[in-house]
Write a protein that holds these residues in place. Structure first.
Motif, short mmCIF file in Angstrom:
data_model
loop_
_atom_site.label_atom_id
_atom_site.label_comp_id
_atom_site.label_asym_id
_atom_site.label_seq_id
_atom_site.Cartn_x
_atom_site.Cartn_y
_atom_site.Cartn_z
N LYS A 163 -1.32 5.19 0.11
CA LYS A 163 -2.49 4.84 -0.69
C LYS A 163 -2.22 5.08 -2.18
N LYS A 166 -0.34 2.44 -4.33
CA LYS A 166 -1.04 1.26 -4.85
C LYS A 166 -1.41 1.45 -6.32
N LYS A 167 -1.54 2.71 -6.72
CA LYS A 167 -1.96 3.03 -8.09
C LYS A 167 -0.83 3.63 -8.92
#
Length: 278
Positions: A163, A166-167
């Motif tokens: 997760k 993604k950033k």
């Protein structure tokens, strides 16, 4: 000794001599991950060493060929430390496959080595992540004595890092020696960690001190990706290396003390909550 026994001895000696000659020519080729910014030059690197029992003497003067996504990028000759380097420029962002081969004219033979080139905007926020007791539920000594299937990840580590990827850019920096490069990468892939560069310690080329090694390594990485701003680890040496590079630190393991820019957490769920602002 009769003729039959003499013949057997000769055959045994011949076979031993043949195996010894093959061992003298057997080599290990290692290719290393790289990070780069679009439009800037990256130095591809690989190392060639002999495989003699537990020893790995460097092999100099051997020609290596470099390929990116199966395209021949050129050749380079190993130096006194067994390293070969090749500069090239990556134009667009992405992840590119690096393959390195020993020249077919070489007296040494080795399997093809592979690595990856990670090309990203230098301003994208980046997280440095340790491996042992940070994403892998094992010590360094425990890892080298166990098969990958017996080493489990810390709970939620693969999912949270997927997760976060993604950033953020993710970079693994470990004190594991690069002899465990292939095994470590296979383990990360097995447990579905994000595809990310992994940087290893190499005997003779970096300080023995874990803190000094990681601090030096991160300093060099920050010259390429400028926004390496967060470090995750489990040891005081991780904290030291991250703080020396002006990073926010997340340390796994609750402690009753306060250190500026250091957050203590119990697990990866807390890390996710911290970085996703929950």
């Amino acid at each position: 000794m009769n003729k039959k026994n003499i013949l057997i001895v000769i055959l045994i000696l011949y076979r031993f001599n043949h195996l010894f000659a093959e061992a003298q020519r057997s080599a290990k080729l290692v290719a290393y991950d790289s990070i780069v910014v679009p439009g800037q030059e990256v130095i591809l690197s690989a190392k060639l060493e002999k495989k003699i029992l537990f020893f790995r003497p460097d092999v100099k003067g051997e020609k290596l060929f470099f390929y990116i996504d199966n395209k021949n990028m050129g050749e380079s000759v190993t130096d006194n430390d067994g390293f070969a380097y090749l500069p090239c420029t990556i134009i667009k962002p992405g992840i590119f496959e690096l393959t390195v081969k020993v020249s077919t004219a070489s007296e040494f033979f080795s399997d093809t080595a592979s690595a990856k080139i990670f090309c990203s905007d230098k301003k994208k926020p980046t997280i440095i992540v340790d491996i042992d007791h940070t994403v892998a539920d094992v010590s360094w000594l425990g890892y080298i004595t166990r098969s990958n299937i017996k080493v489990k990840p810390l709970k939620n580590a693969p999912e949270i890092l997927q997760k976060l990827s993604k950033k953020y850019n993710i970079i693994f920096v470990t004190k594991r020696e690069d002899v465990f490069l292939r095994k470590t990468k296979d383990w990360l892939k097995m447990y579905k960690f994000p595809d990310a560069p992994v940087f290893f310690w190499d005997w003779g080329n970096y300080p023995i001190s874990s803190a000094k090694y990681k601090s030096e390594r991160i300093k060099k990485l920050k010259q390429i990706w400028k926004n390496i701003s967060i470090g995750i680890g489990d040891r005081d040496t991780d904290i030291e290396a991250y703080l020396e590079n002006g990073m926010k630190v997340i340390k796994i393991g609750k402690e009753n003390k306060i250190i500026p820019n250091v957050t203590f957490v119990s697990d990866w769920e807390e890390i996710g909550n911290s970085l996703f602002g929950k």
